[in-house]
Design a protein around this motif. Structure first.
Motif, PDB file in Angstrom:
ATOM      1  N   THR A   1      76.755  -0.251  20.327  1.00 30.22           N
ATOM      2  CA  THR A   1      77.078  -0.363  18.910  1.00 30.22           C
ATOM      3  C   THR A   1      78.417  -1.029  18.653  1.00 30.22           C
ATOM      4  OG1 THR A   1      78.032   1.877  18.959  1.00 30.22           O
ATOM      5  CG2 THR A   1      75.692   1.673  18.349  1.00 30.22           C
ATOM      6  N   SER A   2      79.223  -1.181  19.699  1.00 35.36           N
ATOM      7  CA  SER A   2      80.544  -1.780  19.496  1.00 35.36           C
ATOM      8  C   SER A   2      80.421  -3.271  19.215  1.00 35.36           C
ATOM      9  CB  SER A   2      81.427  -1.562  20.726  1.00 35.36           C
ATOM     10  OG  SER A   2      80.945  -2.303  21.825  1.00 35.36           O
ATOM     11  N   LEU A   3      81.409  -3.819  18.531  1.00 28.17           N
ATOM     12  CA  LEU A   3      81.411  -5.245  18.213  1.00 28.17           C
ATOM     13  C   LEU A   3      81.457  -6.081  19.485  1.00 28.17           C
ATOM     14  CD1 LEU A   3      81.509  -7.463  16.083  1.00 28.17           C
ATOM     15  CD2 LEU A   3      83.998  -7.211  16.016  1.00 28.17           C
ATOM     16  N   ALA A   4      82.211  -5.621  20.489  1.00 32.47           N
ATOM     17  CA  ALA A   4      82.331  -6.363  21.744  1.00 32.47           C
ATOM     18  C   ALA A   4      80.976  -6.469  22.451  1.00 32.47           C
ATOM     19  CB  ALA A   4      83.351  -5.693  22.664  1.00 32.47           C
ATOM     20  N   MET A   5      80.219  -5.368  22.462  1.00 33.06           N
ATOM     21  CA  MET A   5      78.914  -5.399  23.113  1.00 33.06           C
ATOM     22  C   MET A   5      77.925  -6.269  22.350  1.00 33.06           C
ATOM     23  SD  MET A   5      79.084  -3.938  25.942  1.00 33.06           S
ATOM     24  CE  MET A   5      77.339  -4.076  26.279  1.00 33.06           C
ATOM     25  N   GLN A   6      78.005  -6.241  21.023  1.00 30.16           N
ATOM     26  CA  GLN A   6      77.123  -7.085  20.226  1.00 30.16           C
ATOM     27  C   GLN A   6      77.414  -8.561  20.480  1.00 30.16           C
ATOM     28  OE1 GLN A   6      74.496  -6.160  18.282  1.00 30.16           O
ATOM     29  NE2 GLN A   6      74.848  -4.144  19.172  1.00 30.16           N
ATOM     30  N   ARG A   7      78.693  -8.909  20.645  1.00 27.04           N
ATOM     31  CA  ARG A   7      79.059 -10.292  20.954  1.00 27.04           C
ATOM     32  C   ARG A   7      78.552 -10.681  22.342  1.00 27.04           C
ATOM     33  NH1 ARG A   7      85.346 -10.302  18.769  1.00 27.04           N
ATOM     34  NH2 ARG A   7      84.854 -10.597  16.539  1.00 27.04           N
ATOM     35  N   THR A   8      78.710  -9.764  23.300  1.00 30.83           N
ATOM     36  CA  THR A   8      78.222 -10.033  24.656  1.00 30.83           C
ATOM     37  C   THR A   8      76.720 -10.257  24.657  1.00 30.83           C
ATOM     38  OG1 THR A   8      79.996  -8.708  25.650  1.00 30.83           O
ATOM     39  CG2 THR A   8      78.026  -9.098  26.991  1.00 30.83           C
TER      40      THR A   8
ATOM     41  N   ALA B   1      74.832 -11.293  22.195  1.00 30.71           N
ATOM     42  CA  ALA B   1      74.531 -12.576  21.541  1.00 30.71           C
ATOM     43  C   ALA B   1      74.760 -13.739  22.504  1.00 30.71           C
ATOM     44  CB  ALA B   1      75.390 -12.739  20.290  1.00 30.71           C
ATOM     45  N   LYS B   2      75.816 -13.651  23.316  1.00 26.19           N
ATOM     46  CA  LYS B   2      76.104 -14.710  24.278  1.00 26.19           C
ATOM     47  C   LYS B   2      75.037 -14.766  25.373  1.00 26.19           C
ATOM     48  CE  LYS B   2      81.130 -14.639  23.598  1.00 26.19           C
ATOM     49  NZ  LYS B   2      82.439 -14.328  24.218  1.00 26.19           N
ATOM     50  N   LEU B   3      74.573 -13.602  25.806  1.00 24.29           N
ATOM     51  CA  LEU B   3      73.529 -13.571  26.829  1.00 24.29           C
ATOM     52  C   LEU B   3      72.242 -14.195  26.312  1.00 24.29           C
ATOM     53  CD1 LEU B   3      74.014 -10.006  28.380  1.00 24.29           C
ATOM     54  CD2 LEU B   3      74.654 -12.204  29.381  1.00 24.29           C
ATOM     55  N   ARG B   4      71.884 -13.889  25.073  1.00 26.46           N
ATOM     56  CA  ARG B   4      70.675 -14.465  24.489  1.00 26.46           C
ATOM     57  C   ARG B   4      70.793 -15.974  24.379  1.00 26.46           C
ATOM     58  NH1 ARG B   4      69.886  -9.832  19.812  1.00 26.46           N
ATOM     59  NH2 ARG B   4      68.581  -8.429  21.057  1.00 26.46           N
ATOM     60  N   HIS B   5      71.979 -16.445  23.981  1.00 29.02           N
ATOM     61  CA  HIS B   5      72.185 -17.893  23.870  1.00 29.02           C
ATOM     62  C   HIS B   5      72.099 -18.540  25.248  1.00 29.02           C
ATOM     63  CE1 HIS B   5      73.698 -21.675  22.296  1.00 29.02           C
ATOM     64  NE2 HIS B   5      74.617 -21.686  23.255  1.00 29.02           N
ATOM     65  N   ALA B   6      72.672 -17.883  26.269  1.00 28.18           N
ATOM     66  CA  ALA B   6      72.634 -18.442  27.622  1.00 28.18           C
ATOM     67  C   ALA B   6      71.211 -18.512  28.151  1.00 28.18           C
ATOM     68  CB  ALA B   6      73.509 -17.596  28.552  1.00 28.18           C
ATOM     69  N   ALA B   7      70.379 -17.521  27.819  1.00 27.68           N
ATOM     70  CA  ALA B   7      68.999 -17.513  28.292  1.00 27.68           C
ATOM     71  C   ALA B   7      68.197 -18.658  27.695  1.00 27.68           C
ATOM     72  CB  ALA B   7      68.343 -16.173  27.959  1.00 27.68           C
ATOM     73  N   GLU B   8      68.584 -19.126  26.528  1.00 24.25           N
ATOM     74  CA  GLU B   8      67.869 -20.212  25.867  1.00 24.25           C
ATOM     75  C   GLU B   8      68.339 -21.590  26.325  1.00 24.25           C
ATOM     76  OE1 GLU B   8      68.395 -19.688  21.714  1.00 24.25           O
ATOM     77  OE2 GLU B   8      67.450 -17.714  21.648  1.00 24.25           O
ATOM     78  N   SER B   9      69.470 -21.636  27.021  1.00 24.29           N
ATOM     79  CA  SER B   9      70.088 -22.912  27.368  1.00 24.29           C
ATOM     80  C   SER B   9      69.882 -23.232  28.847  1.00 24.29           C
ATOM     81  CB  SER B   9      71.593 -22.856  27.052  1.00 24.29           C
ATOM     82  OG  SER B   9      72.251 -24.012  27.528  1.00 24.29           O
TER      83      SER B   9
END
Length: 241
Positions: free
Chosen positions: A146-153, A155-163
């Motif tokens: 639920t932390s902002l840091a984990m949500q950012r992490t 989001a980055k993982l999802r973006h990396a999986a698409e790239s």
């Protein structure tokens, strides 16, 4: 769902991958131009995406899988409609959405033209099921929080999986870099290929180039290659990687 549709219309519409959004009742609420170009369909908003009943094959293909009852992300491979068998296949990543306006699903389509039966020729059904079970342990849920840091992490993982671009993972020992790399691999279009790890401290620098790019090199036969401690390599070799 209206919240998602109107807050991020440009992000979804300009994405080059075919995207669609379903509401809680599994009816289409949004499709982007890439989806329209892929399917050749129009006037589809409001169509029900169910895997039962007299639903057209296209909308059966877009039906969320039962795994989403207990998971926030699921990936399925289905024959590209109207075909009953592949190739081509559609690898569809379903992401469960939660918003004040109601829950729903985001779907992301990757078209796969290689025959899905090819990997099965080189491994036994037992090993295939074992590999599938192993892959199920690596989902975005491992980085939920639920932390902002984990949500950012996340989001980055999802973006990396698409790239297909190289990804730099950094952090303290034990922070989960290798786990993150496996999550990216198993939820990317490269999931059917091998995942390999090389510890750059354990290989002589002059062997790296041939090991990666020579005849039968690892880089040519793997879907994801994790280089551990790449900073231990000579600077000129780092630049070539």
């Amino acid at each position: 769902m209206a919240d998602i549709r109107f807050r991020w219309p440009k992000l979804l519409q300009e994405n080059l991958r075919p995207l669609f959004v379903l509401n809680r009742a599994r009816r289409l609420r949004f499709v982007n131009d890439a989806w329209l170009n892929l399917t050749g369909e129009s006037d589809v908003l409001g169509k029900a995406c169910q895997n039962k009943g007299p639903t057209e094959s296209l909308f059966r293909t877009l039906a969320p899988p039962k795994e989403l009852a207990t998971r926030s992300v699921a990936v399925v491979r289905r024959p590209a409609p109207p075909h009953q068998n592949g190739p081509p296949w559609w690898d569809i990543t379903f992401v469960k959405l939660e918003a004040e306006a109601g829950s729903g699903y985001l779907g992301i389509i990757d078209v796969v033209f290689a025959a899905a039966s090819e990997p099965a020729k080189s491994i036994s059904p037992f090993l295939g099921s074992l590999r599938k079970k192993h892959a199920e342990h690596y989902s975005f849920d491992l980085f939920g929080g639920t932390s902002l840091a984990m949500q950012r992490t996340l989001a980055k993982l999802r973006h990396a999986a698409e790239s297909r671009a190289p990804v730099w993972l950094h952090g303290e020992p034990g922070s989960g870099k290798q786990t993150a790399a496996r999550v990216i691999h198993h939820l990317s279009p490269r999931r059917e290929q091998a995942f390999a790890t090389i510890d750059c401290t354990a290989v002589q620098p002059y062997l790296i180039d041939g090991l990666l790019f020579g005849t039968g090199g690892i880089a040519k036969s793997t879907g994801t290659l994790l280089l551990r401690n790449p900073s231990r390599l000579p600077r000129d070799l780092q630049q070539s990687l």
